[in-house]
Design a protein around this motif. Structure first.
Motif, PDB file in Angstrom:
ATOM      1  N   TYR A 149     118.785  71.193  33.361  1.00 20.19           N
ATOM      2  CA  TYR A 149     119.954  70.441  32.952  1.00 20.19           C
ATOM      3  C   TYR A 149     119.337  69.100  32.645  1.00 20.19           C
ATOM      4  N   ASN A 206     114.245  78.763  30.890  1.00 23.33           N
ATOM      5  CA  ASN A 206     114.576  78.212  32.058  1.00 23.33           C
ATOM      6  C   ASN A 206     115.858  77.166  32.111  1.00 23.33           C
ATOM      7  N   CYS A 207     116.173  76.743  30.799  1.00 20.18           N
ATOM      8  CA  CYS A 207     117.443  75.963  30.767  1.00 20.18           C
ATOM      9  C   CYS A 207     117.799  74.941  31.623  1.00 20.18           C
ATOM     10  N   ASN A 261     128.899  70.292  30.032  1.00 16.92           N
ATOM     11  CA  ASN A 261     127.814  70.328  30.973  1.00 16.92           C
ATOM     12  C   ASN A 261     127.601  69.192  31.739  1.00 16.92           C
ATOM     13  N   PRO A 270     125.483  76.313  28.890  1.00 19.38           N
ATOM     14  CA  PRO A 270     124.198  77.353  28.774  1.00 19.38           C
ATOM     15  C   PRO A 270     124.472  78.332  29.703  1.00 19.38           C
ATOM     16  N   ARG A 328     117.294  69.488  22.422  1.00 19.27           N
ATOM     17  CA  ARG A 328     117.397  70.873  23.127  1.00 19.27           C
ATOM     18  C   ARG A 328     118.718  70.833  24.104  1.00 19.27           C
ATOM     19  N   ARG A 329     119.460  69.796  24.109  1.00 19.23           N
ATOM     20  CA  ARG A 329     120.669  69.669  24.898  1.00 19.23           C
ATOM     21  C   ARG A 329     120.294  69.376  26.510  1.00 19.23           C
ATOM     22  N   ILE A 330     119.384  68.808  26.768  1.00 16.14           N
ATOM     23  CA  ILE A 330     118.865  68.489  27.975  1.00 16.14           C
ATOM     24  C   ILE A 330     119.275  67.126  28.205  1.00 16.14           C
ATOM     25  N   LEU A 355     111.799  76.346  27.580  1.00 17.54           N
ATOM     26  CA  LEU A 355     113.237  75.527  27.877  1.00 17.54           C
ATOM     27  C   LEU A 355     114.336  76.645  27.832  1.00 17.54           C
ATOM     28  N   GLU A 356     114.002  77.434  26.726  1.00 22.55           N
ATOM     29  CA  GLU A 356     115.040  78.483  26.442  1.00 22.55           C
ATOM     30  C   GLU A 356     115.193  79.518  27.862  1.00 22.55           C
ATOM     31  N   PRO A 387     122.292  80.074  31.537  1.00 23.04           N
ATOM     32  CA  PRO A 387     121.556  79.998  32.756  1.00 23.04           C
ATOM     33  C   PRO A 387     122.359  79.115  33.759  1.00 23.04           C
ATOM     34  N   LYS A 388     122.956  78.137  33.315  1.00 22.01           N
ATOM     35  CA  LYS A 388     123.602  77.261  34.143  1.00 22.01           C
ATOM     36  C   LYS A 388     124.926  77.991  34.753  1.00 22.01           C
TER      37      LYS A 388
END
Length: 1706
Positions: free
Chosen positions: A141, A138-139, A1304, A1337, A168-170, A135-136, A1339-1340
């Motif tokens: 959404y 690929n981050c 986000n 994030p 995980r803020r997903i 997850l870290e 990656p975003k």
């Protein structure tokens, strides 16, 4: 810990998730612009969802795989970027249904081996360390997951995934309730909130423990399920047995084989052996005499028969093409219970075989057809034949090839079964036991409900003939004596409707829209005066320019302005010479005045520069801005240069010896740049020497040498100024420290068409386009100046005549208000009485819309005018149309309207946008439309040369004749005036820090290799230097180090003034070099560069939103305000603004003494008493003495009042650091006027309190006055902090210094990012714009910066209502020829079908289907003329298909039955009648579904009922009848449309493209017998036919998208039916939200927010729309009915008024 001990936590978790589901928003996930998002799909959620398809029958694996692939392809084709994740732990949850385990395993293998989908299977569960690392890395959404499994335990596993993802803020998107249409994917979306993250944090240890307990229980249950069947083999032994069998088969088939054959042999042999041992054990358990069959277990011989029949089914799978298999008869009988144990054993064995297939890596097993491992229907067909038909004497030959292959396959099974003899391959059946349960009709029979006759009703309309054209010959039509045609009698109307004039033309939306131009009453006049005053203020805040007076001029012959200018020079008259001389005298006079003014101020500014350099230089620059004379400006610049040099010398002699303040050097170079670029003609030798000296002091000897070589050489000999030099070369200094001050390559030659500024080359091209009456698509960045062409175009039309009209189409009402006020403040023109310069038309109000020259409107309202038969003469006046933000054509709501407008207008247009990624394709489409109009105009001209149908002179003849151009040009401009620099915010020691983000950090070498550098990825000059330095650092021996060194770069070397264009060339050279590194094998070096440029990972906290006030405060300290803070949820926008305000208030309170509030209270009371005593007047007559005494007292009181007022103001005054407002900008009177304007608004008090602190918020649910209040005060600089949604991204003129992204969201995509970030950097005020990413994030951020904006693909272009509106226009318009051309243009020119002939054909068929429905429902006759209630249906066009249902209910008399007054003869209706009426209407209009899981929540409601009840019985029956009729017609349409499908693609799996084609098997009578059901399967996908679905079943299927042929290009959303409730993907019922009825009962928005889970602002919007629909219906019914006492009319009027009144109170 047992399961019971876990229940407490599981219930808490369930409650949390149910509440979130209840409050979830139903929104578009991909939003057209998915390049900026990566999301995850939970593999088991996908698996269970497809298993629950309403038409999928158990055991039909190929149909199942088709559903999976169709869904994944749908996501991919819409731009989705996703990873599918299967967790190992979830495998144990299928122990109750072992038949699903091999299917799940096959699905994973298929997706891995046969598709390019990224499949992840290595994670045990959501708590594993590997999963967290993934997850870290690929981050993603959001996670696409189910909210309910097949069992409670599966549901809990999903809940763990959901809560862990939130931690995980997903965010979470639910697959259940998901809807896919042609362009978008809609789902219930649950954002990762702070409270959910907090829940996980609090319960993390317990959650992990409960999760492990759950998994252990599932593992134990799996073993328990296996033990009775495989008692003699432990799991490990079983897997060893599988591996042994694989080895044996590999020896038997060394070359390998198809997976279907391999799986059959291995699983059958293994299951036969296992069942043999199982029976042996059972026999030992029972006495020898007991017959095993009496224990309801099949004997070994019987299961051998079953295996032989299964063997034959596998051979048929290998031999038969899908087209033949799709015709198989469908057996409805189930397997008997006696073989259920064996079937379980078989499924377990298949699972173990598939799981261990990779044990032999050298063996070639072809996995291509792993998707087709099981066809239960085929197996049952074979069983049915042998146990029913063969016994009855039907003996059919298998065919030689099939029989031989069958024998070979059975021999392989015999080879692997050593324990006993399995018997010979033939005969297939040796036992007589029945395997299928007895049914009255074991074979699925044809549906009793007949499909309509194949053919369309012939409609003899020229529109139909011209549009459908050649296709008419390819489709069937019904004959005139067909029962369907002969039954088309006039609708028999309910007796109450005889006094209704259904054919009567209704007033259109324009006529009904509230008009603001009626100022007959005093109040009306005052309101208009107030509005005009505000509009003037609003307009000035945008433009800041004086109004231009327009005088109508005659149009000169077509000579361009350059020719005119040349002509003028060669033939100057005496008058022209005099005018020129006078003008020169005036300029000289003005120059003298400016020179005097400078003389008066020079000494004070010079003095201030000596005392405080920075303050003095600011004043000098401010004075420069007010000057017009170049000679005066030159003198001032030289003074500034001299002061800068003196200050630099003093600084370097003092503290500059240690560290130098480069800001002084920057100012010195700014002066040099300005002098060298702007005032070269005034430069004399002394000035040049001065500049040389300055350059020498800075250490830029090479630059000084280029200006004066002699001077430099002399100075070199005696130079003692070395310590004055800065420590870098001149090029590096200019790029690194002066990048934003660099001169743009602006043109210096004025354009006589533009007075305010000198336009760039591309802007001149726009002016030429307008001068030539051409059309253009203009794509240029925000704030680049593209809008100027619009105002130039307006001015041109205004000057040409008093009749010509220009229409400005803006996407939002906010933008309409902005543009209209800008026009009014920009232009002034005296027009004939009754005409005005600017008008407005929106859904809320209209203002001189049809008697203005500049109409500003929204797309839907302009479409109303263009489609209205009564406004065709006005349309003839339109000379130009401007489409602002034309990329909205690719948007979510109302996008098709933009298409309609672009194809209907006959005049030239300008289409403006900052964000279109396929402008060439878009322009080609528009050019094709213009070519159509070029031909159509010739036809119109020949049909109606000068007269209308009524013999009147055509409108166009009355107006100014201007030659039309049909050319469409594309103007592309990519350069922003200001650079944008990005920063990432992170937490450090409790503070927020800002790290610079280099744009190249968003890229990877793979991305550069595939796509190159994104076209709009621009670097600021200092970022170019940073890139160069990093390249040198990464590759020490880089060959081009010297060539690309800034000091040696060809465009910089020895250049005093480096321009922005020079810097851009340097940036391009560096980018090209990076690309070359990658191409030439130095990818590792390029990777290192990108890695070094990447910022450090962002440190975030769960409470980042609580730190928001600190973020704003830090931006103030850095001088980065004013700023716009973008968020995507309305409630968050308001909360954040209030949170910042509270922080400032608390800061002020902490400073105040403890008794401050008490002192304010005392002073306020004293002030009230004094004011009261001042108001008292004597009631008795007074003598002179008393009067004198009274006057003295009055003076004392006034003085006391003033003193108290000043004291109170001082006590309540906000300290400067406790507000972000700039009070000097706006005077008190203007501010009070602004406050008064919003005092009655819903959020007025909040906005007022926030404004006092310099804060505001802006979103779509805010009333227009509130939005304008924020816009004006922000533009003026009074407000400096505004939180906003994307409403500010669409063209609203609110430039700022910084833009901050603080939330986000799926709506934060490539398009919105560019639109929003484009607001940063105010042209003329800021040389640099700042973009900050807060709580986003990394990656975003990467994806946002490098992603492309969306392509404009077009929408599904029309529905039944639009077709009816077009037919109304064609039949009722005065100018039939023009109307017909417009109608055909709309039908022919869909962007979706441009260059796509197959889609074009499908649209023609859909048009025929729609006309057929309209004819059958009685809205069109067989000549295509509108009849009956066509006007009422088309009037409610924005609510299809509810409009058809409403009229259907009305015609059937249902509303008359319902609307009975309280007493006979009364005109009043009871509350019960009103509520029932709202219930019916809420089922039709403004429909919002509740997630199915919400119904299970048992949540407590306080005011609302929340779930909308079903329609009353009679209404429900009418709804069912309507839906049935439409479905019949739609099924009919699909059958005809199937002729145009691509059958090659239809026999391929959608994603993997695996083909199931081949030659039909004609040599086997047995096969021909089984595959003999060929009728009624033409519209259904052959994959779906395997589950026995036929064309008749289309009448019962709610979601036809998964059933019909996919290449037809139709989805369920094109079926004009209305379901009172929906069925979600798991087969659960979704009920409508009762918000409208609940509000009507309790009148509380808070109640809706609390119970119905709709945010207050959104609820208000929904209710407002519902109220508008009620008003529209009420007015329509009154116009159609001549009986003033009609109950339905009266009831709707009562309901409309009462609903409006209730809404008004909130």
């Amino acid at each position: 810990m047992g399961l019971k001990d876990c229940m407490k936590l599981l219930e808490k978790m369930s409650f949390l998730i149910l509440n979130e589901i209840a409050a979830s928003s139903y929104s578009s996930l991909l939003n057209d612009f998915v390049e900026s998002e990566l999301f995850l799909i939970d593999g088991d959620s996908l698996f269970i969802t497809c298993l629950n398809d309403e038409e999928l029958k158990p055991g039909q694996s190929l149909h199942f795989f088709y559903l999976v692939e169709r869904y994944l392809l749908d996501l991919k084709s819409k731009g989705g970027q996703f990873i599918v994740v299967f967790f190992k732990d979830f495998e144990h949850s299928y122990f109750e249904t072992p038949g699903l385990l091999p299917l799940r395993t096959a699905l994973i293998l298929h997706l891995q081996q046969n598709t390019d989908i990224n499949i992840q299977t290595e994670f045990s569960g959501c708590f594993s360390q590997e999963w967290n690392c993934f997850l870290e890395r690929n981050c993603p959404y959001f996670l696409l997951v189910l909210d309910e499994g097949m069992t409670d335990l599966q549901t809990y596993l999903f809940y763990f995934f959901i809560v862990c993802s939130w931690s995980r803020r997903i965010s979470i998107a639910l697959i259940s309730g998901q809807k896919l249409d042609i362009l978008r994917v809609y789902a219930y979306f649950m954002i990762s909130r702070h409270k959910n993250q907090h829940f996980f944090k609090q319960n993390k240890i317990e959650m992990e423990s409960v999760y492990q307990t759950l998994i252990k229980h599932l593992q134990t249950s799996s073993v328990a399920a296996l033990t009775p069947l495989f008692d003699q083999l432990r799991c490990g032994d079983l897997e060893r047995e599988v591996c042994w069998s694989i080895g044996q088969l590999q020896a038997f088939w060394p070359k390998g084989s198809d997976i279907r054959s391999v799986l059959y042999v291995l699983s059958c042999s293994l299951s036969l052996k296992t069942y043999y041992h199982f029976l042996q054990k059972k026999k030992k358990a029972y006495s020898q005499e007991t017959d095993i069959s009496k224990k309801h277990l099949a004997s070994l011989e019987e299961v051998e028969d079953l295996c032989r029949m299964y063997c034959l089914s596998v051979i048929l799978l290998l031999h038969l093409p899908l087209s033949q298999r799709a015709c198989v008869r469908f057996i409805t009988s189930s397997w008997k219970n006696s073989i259920s144990t064996f079937l379980k054993v078989k499924k377990w064995c298949e699972f173990f075989v598939l799981r261990n297939l990779d044990s032999s890596e050298t063996w070639n097993v072809d996995l291509t057809h792993i998707c087709d491992i099981n066809d239960d229907s085929l197996w049952k067909n074979i069983a049915y034949y042998y146990e029913r038909e063969s016994i009855q004497g039907l003996h059919l030959d298998l065919g030689k090839v099939i029989e031989e292959d069958y024998k070979d396959l059975w021999s392989a099974v015999s080879h692997l079964v050593r324990e006993f003899h399995v018997g010979p391959p033939l005969p297939l059946r040796v036992t007589t036991q029945l395997f299928l349960q007895s049914e009255s009709s074991p074979i699925k029979e044809e549906s009793q409900e007949k499909m309509p006759n194949l053919g369309f009703i012939p409609v003899t309309s020229p529109i139909v003939r011209n549009f459908v054209g050649d296709t008419l010959d390819q489709v069937p039509f019904l004959s005139s004596d067909d029962p369907v045609v002969t039954s088309l009698v006039k609708y028999k109307e309910f007796h109450e409707l005889v006094h209704w004039h259904s054919h009567k033309p209704l007033s259109d939306h324009y006529e009904r829209t509230k008009c603001f131009t009626n100022g007959k009453s005093d109040n009306g006049r005052k309101a208009i005066q107030k509005l005009q005053t505000f509009q003037q203020l609003f307009g000035n805040s945008i433009e800041g320019t004086t109004s231009k007076i327009i005088v109508t001029q005659s149009v000169a012959p077509k000579n361009d302005f350059v020719a005119a200018k040349k002509n003028k020079k060669s033939h100057e008259s005496k008058a022209d010479i005099i005018i020129k001389e006078n003008s020169n005298r005036l300029l000289a006079k003005e120059e003298q005045k400016e020179s005097e003014r400078w003389k008066n101020l020079a000494s004070s500014i010079e003095g201030e520069m000596k005392e405080n350099f920075h303050s003095g230089i600011t004043k000098l620059e401010d004075f420069l801005k007010t000057c017009k004379s170049n000679s005066v400006k030159f003198k001032i610049e030289m003074v500034g240069l001299n002061a800068s040099l003196n200050t630099w010398r003093e600084h370097c002699q003092g503290e500059g010896k240690v560290t130098k303040d480069l800001s002084i050097a920057i100012h010195m170079m700014k002066r040099i740049h300005s002098i060298m670029e702007r005032y070269q003609e005034f430069l004399q030798e002394p000035e040049k020497k001065k500049i040389c000296r300055c350059l020498k002091y800075l250490g830029f000897d090479n630059l000084a040498k280029t200006l004066d070589p002699t001077e430099i050489m002399e100075n070199d000999k005696n130079s003692k100024k070395i310590h004055y030099a800065i420590d870098m070369g001149p090029a590096r200094f200019q790029l690194q420290h002066m990048g934003h001050y660099l001169f743009r390559n602006d043109r210096k030659d004025p354009d006589p068409r533009v007075n305010d500024f000198i336009p760039d080359t591309w802007q001149r091209e726009l002016l030429d386009i307008v001068d030539n009456n051409e059309s253009a698509v203009i794509v240029a960045p925000t704030s680049s100046g593209k809008t100027y062409a619009s105002y130039y175009c307006m001015e041109k039309i205004l000057r040409e005549s008093d009749d010509g009209v220009i229409v400005y189409v803006a996407p939002t009402k906010a933008l309409v208000n902005q543009v209209s006020t800008t026009v009014q403040s920009r232009f002034t023109k005296h027009l004939p009485e009754g005409q005005v310069l600017c008008g407005v038309f929106t859904r809320d109000y209209r203002h001189y819309a049809l008697n203005c020259q500049v109409l500003v409107t929204v797309p839907a309202c302009f479409e109303i005018l263009l489609l209205s038969p009564s406004h065709q003469e006005w349309e003839e006046k339109i000379r130009y149309v401007i489409f602002d933000e034309v990329h909205c054509l690719g948007g979510e709501i109302g996008a098709e309207v933009w298409e309609h407008l672009l194809v209907m207008i006959r005049c030239p247009f300008l289409a403006l946008s900052a964000t279109i990624s396929n402008p060439k394709h878009f322009t080609e489409w528009l050019q094709s439309v213009k070519r159509y109009w070029q031909e159509a105009e010739k036809s119109i001209a020949s049909s109606y040369p000068s007269l209308t149908t009524h013999g009147c002179v055509r409108a166009s003849q009355k107006h100014l004749k201007v030659k039309k151009s049909y050319r469409v040009r594309l103007v592309l401009y990519e350069e922003r005036y200001n650079d944008l620099e990005k920063y990432v915010c992170s937490l450090q020691d409790g503070d927020i820090v800002f790290n610079h983000y280099h744009p190249c950090a968003s890229l990877t070498t793979d991305h550069i290799e595939k796509y190159g550098f994104p076209s709009d990825l621009a670097l600021s000059p200092r970022e170019s230097i940073q890139l160069y330095d990093t390249m040198v650092q990464a590759w020490k021996a880089w060959p081009k180090t010297q060539e690309l060194n800034p000091e040696e770069f060809v465009y910089f070397k020895d250049k005093i003034v480096i321009t922005k264009m020079d810097a851009r060339k340097y940036e391009t050279a560096l980018k090209e070099e990076i690309v070359n590194w990658i191409k030439n094998g130095h990818e590792n070096k390029a990777n290192q560069v990108l890695r070094i440029l990447s910022p450090t990972p962002v440190s975030q906290s769960d409470g980042m939103d609580h730190m928001f006030p600190l973020l704003v405060e830090n931006l103030r300290k850095m001088d980065k305000l004013p700023a716009l803070f973008f968020m995507f949820k309305i409630n968050v926008v308001e909360q954040m603004a209030l949170r910042v305000c509270s922080a400032l208030e608390e800061k002020q309170e902490r400073r105040q003494p403890a008794n401050a509030a008490k002192e304010v209270h005392v002073l306020t009371n004293k002030l009230k008493k004094v004011k009261k005593s001042m108001e008292k007047t004597p009631t008795m007559p007074e003598n002179a003495l008393k009067r004198s005494s009274r006057i003295d007292q009055s003076i004392v009181r006034e003085a006391e009042h003033m003193s108290l007022l000043k004291m109170l103001e001082k006590k309540t005054e906000i300290p400067p650091d406790c507000t972000y407002a700039n009070p000097k900008i706006v005077d008190a009177e203007t501010l009070q006027m602004m406050f008064d304007r919003i005092k009655s608004s819903r959020k007025g008090e909040e906005l007022k309190n926030l404004a006092r602190r310099g804060i505001g918020f802006h979103h779509r649910c805010l009333e227009a006055r509130g939005r304008q209040f924020v816009e004006v005060l922000f533009r003026k600089g009074f407000l400096r902090v505004v939180t906003a949604t994307s409403t500010l991204a669409l063209g609203i003129n609110m430039p700022c210094k910084s833009v901050v992204f603080t939330q986000n969201s799926p709506y934060l995509d490539a398009l919105n990012y560019r639109q929003m970030s484009g607001r940063a950097g105010r042209r003329g005020q800021d040389f640099l714009g700042n973009v900050f990413f807060y709580d986003i994030p990394l990656p975003k951020i990467d994806k946002l910066i490098k992603s492309n904006v969306p392509e404009l693909k077009g929408q599904f272009p029309f529905g039944m209502t639009l077709i009816l509106r077009l037919m109304l226009l064609a039949s009722k318009a005065d100018n039939v020829s023009v109307a017909k051309a417009k109608v055909l243009s709309v039908l022919n020119h869909s962007l979706l079908s441009f260059k796509k002939p197959r889609i074009k054909e499908m649209l023609k068929l859909y048009f025929l289907f729609s006309t057929q429905c309209l004819v059958k429902e009685g809205y069109l006759d067989c000549e295509g003329n509108p009849v009956g209630f066509a006007g009422l249906v088309s009037h409610l066009f924005y609510e299809e298909p509810s409009n058809f249902l409403f009229v259907s209910f009305l015609r059937k008399g249902l509303f008359h039955n319902l609307c009975q007054p309280t007493n006979k003869g009364s005109k009043h209706f009871s509350q019960d009648v009103m509520e029932k009426l709202v219930l019916v209407l809420a089922n039709l209009f403004g429909r919002v579904y509740v997630p199915a899981k919400f119904l299970d929540g048992n949540l407590k409601f306080y005011q609302s009922k929340v779930f909308l009840e079903d329609l009353p019985t009679d209404f429900d029956a009418a709804l069912f009848e309507y839906n049935t009729n439409v479905k019949k017609d739609f099924s009919h349409f699909l059958v005809i449309a199937s002729r145009f499908a691509d059958m090659k693609q239809e026999h391929q799996l959608p994603l993997s493209k695996i083909e199931f084609t081949g030659k039909k098997c004609d040599t086997s009578k047995f096969v021909s017998h089984l595959m003999d059901f060929k009728k009624n399967r033409s519209a259904v996908s052959p994959f779906v036919c395997l589950s026995g679905v036929t064309d008749q079943d289309l009448l019962q299927v709610q979601n036809v998208s998964n059933v019909i042929l996919r290449t037809i290009g139709i989805t369920s959303s094109q079926v004009p039916v209305l379901h009172s409730s929906k069925i979600d993907n798991l087969g659960r019922r979704m009920i409508l939200n009762a918000y409208a009825l609940d509000f009507y009962k309790h009148g509380s928005l808070k109640g809706l927010e609390q119970d119905n889970r709709i945010v207050e602002g959104e609820a208000y919007d929904l209710l407002k729309n519902f109220s508008l629909i009620l008003q529209s219906i009420s007015v329509s019914l009154r116009e159609l009915c001549e009986d003033e006492t009609d109950n339905v009319v009266l009831a709707f009027e009562q309901l409309s008024e009462s609903f409006k009144e209730k809404l008004g109170k909130v």
